[in-house]
Design an enzyme around this catalytic site. Structure first.
Site, short mmCIF file in Angstrom:
data_model
loop_
_atom_site.label_atom_id
_atom_site.label_comp_id
_atom_site.label_asym_id
_atom_site.label_seq_id
_atom_site.Cartn_x
_atom_site.Cartn_y
_atom_site.Cartn_z
N SER A 45 0.85 -1.21 0.00
CA SER A 45 0.00 0.00 0.00
C SER A 45 0.87 1.25 0.00
O SER A 45 0.39 2.33 -0.31
CB SER A 45 -0.93 0.00 1.23
OG SER A 45 -0.21 -0.26 2.41
N GLU A 182 -9.39 -9.70 3.54
CA GLU A 182 -9.69 -8.29 3.20
C GLU A 182 -11.05 -8.16 2.51
O GLU A 182 -11.33 -8.86 1.53
CB GLU A 182 -8.57 -7.72 2.31
CG GLU A 182 -8.85 -6.27 1.91
CD GLU A 182 -7.66 -5.52 1.32
OE1 GLU A 182 -6.53 -6.06 1.31
OE2 GLU A 182 -7.88 -4.38 0.87
O1 KIV Z 1 -0.47 -3.41 1.50
C1 KIV Z 1 -1.13 -3.40 2.55
O2 KIV Z 1 -1.11 -2.43 3.33
C2 KIV Z 1 -1.95 -4.57 2.84
C3 KIV Z 1 -2.91 -4.48 3.98
C4 KIV Z 1 -4.04 -3.61 3.61
C5 KIV Z 1 -3.36 -5.82 4.44
O3 KIV Z 1 -1.84 -5.54 2.17
#
Ligand code: KIV
Length: 278
Positions: A45, A182
């Site tokens: 992310s 998720e």
């Molecule tokens: O990339 C991320 O932050 C994630 C979480 C949302 C689980 O995969």
């Protein structure tokens, strides 16, 4: 003492809920660690909330390793999980193993996370056999966004729910120590949680999971492009930062910053002599 994967597994057995947060840099990791969060995810992310990409797909191994190193320098107690980026574990099990090892050797992480269920179970098994703990991630898996056709709730039909349960069991069987669920209906997430022995970590999956994970920029109100439904803002840091930065700019423009408190002195005779000689 750093948290171990065994301790994370035991937390499920003891019925203790597990808090997990993302972090992408040294300073934030230090704060999250000091707050007693046992699991830190260097999530891909970061592509969206730190690097400004439109999705997580462009994120590279080099970017992930750069941020993982910063986080592991800041986190002394939490177990740090590095998120394997798009196409670093799908091509072959050998490549998955090599890239997972880079997170441990070069990034200093203690575990890796990868997206997928039955389709990545062999890669999970290979990495685990190599001595690297793996966290799975099923449901809304952003790296598969073009296949999923958008950021939609997963597992709503009987067929889709069965598939998610099979994916969770395949990850458990492959040796994963935990699995992220998720954007899955709460009732299904709770059912998966009671059907497997490893902890489930939910994000948009209700309170019935063994733990929860959130993107730190969401819970701090720092990332304002959009606020996901699963996120609760515990602070509005973007507003706090904006006010501080505006105050700073105003004070610089008015000449009221810096004051003597932020300035340094010298022997007056030295400056007087300098002026005389020039
Ligand atoms: O990339 C991320 O932050 C994630 C979480 C949302 C689980 O995969």
């Amino acid at each position: 003492m750093r948290v171990s994967v065994n301790q994370i597994r035991e937390m499920k057995t003891k019925g203790e809920r597990i808090a997990m947060l993302t972090a992408y840099d040294y300073t934030t990791a230090k704060i999250v660690d000091a707050a007693g969060v046992p699991l830190i995810l260097v999530g891909d992310s970061l592509g969206m909330v730190v690097l400004g990409y439109e999705s997580t797909i462009p994120v590279t191994m080099d970017e992930m390793l750069h941020h993982t190193r910063a986080v592991t320098r800041g986190a002394r107690n939490a177990l740090v999980v590095g998120d394997m980026p798009f196409m670093t574990y799908q091509i072959s099990e050998k490549e998955a193993m090599r890239n997972a090892a880079r997170f441990i050797q070069e990034g200093g992480a203690q575990a890796v996370k990868l997206e997928g269920g039955i389709n990545v179970a062999k890669a999970v098994r290979k990495i685990v056999n190599g001595g690297i703990p793996v966290m799975g991630h099923i449901g809304l898996t952003p790296q598969y966004i073009h296949q999923l056709g958008g950021f939609k709730i997963q597992g709503k039909s009987l067929e889709a729910a069965k598939k998610l349960l099979q994916d969770a069991k395949a990850l458990e069987e492959a040796g994963a120590f935990a699995v992220v669920l998720e954007t899955v209906p709460a009732a299904l997430a709770a059912y998966i949680t009671e059907s497997i022995s490893i902890p489930t970590i939910g994000i948009g999956a209700g309170v019935g999971c063994d733990g929860q994970v959130q993107v730190i920029s969401d819970i701090l109100g720092l990332f304002t492009d959009f606020v996901p439904k699963h996120a609760k803002q515990y602070a509005k840091l973007a507003d706090v930062m904006s006010k501080a930065i505006t105050d700073y700019r105003d004070e610089v423009e008015k000449g009221s910053f810096p004051t003597e408190a932020q300035s340094f002195t010298m022997d007056e005779s030295v400056i007087a002599e300098l002026k005389k000689q020039n």
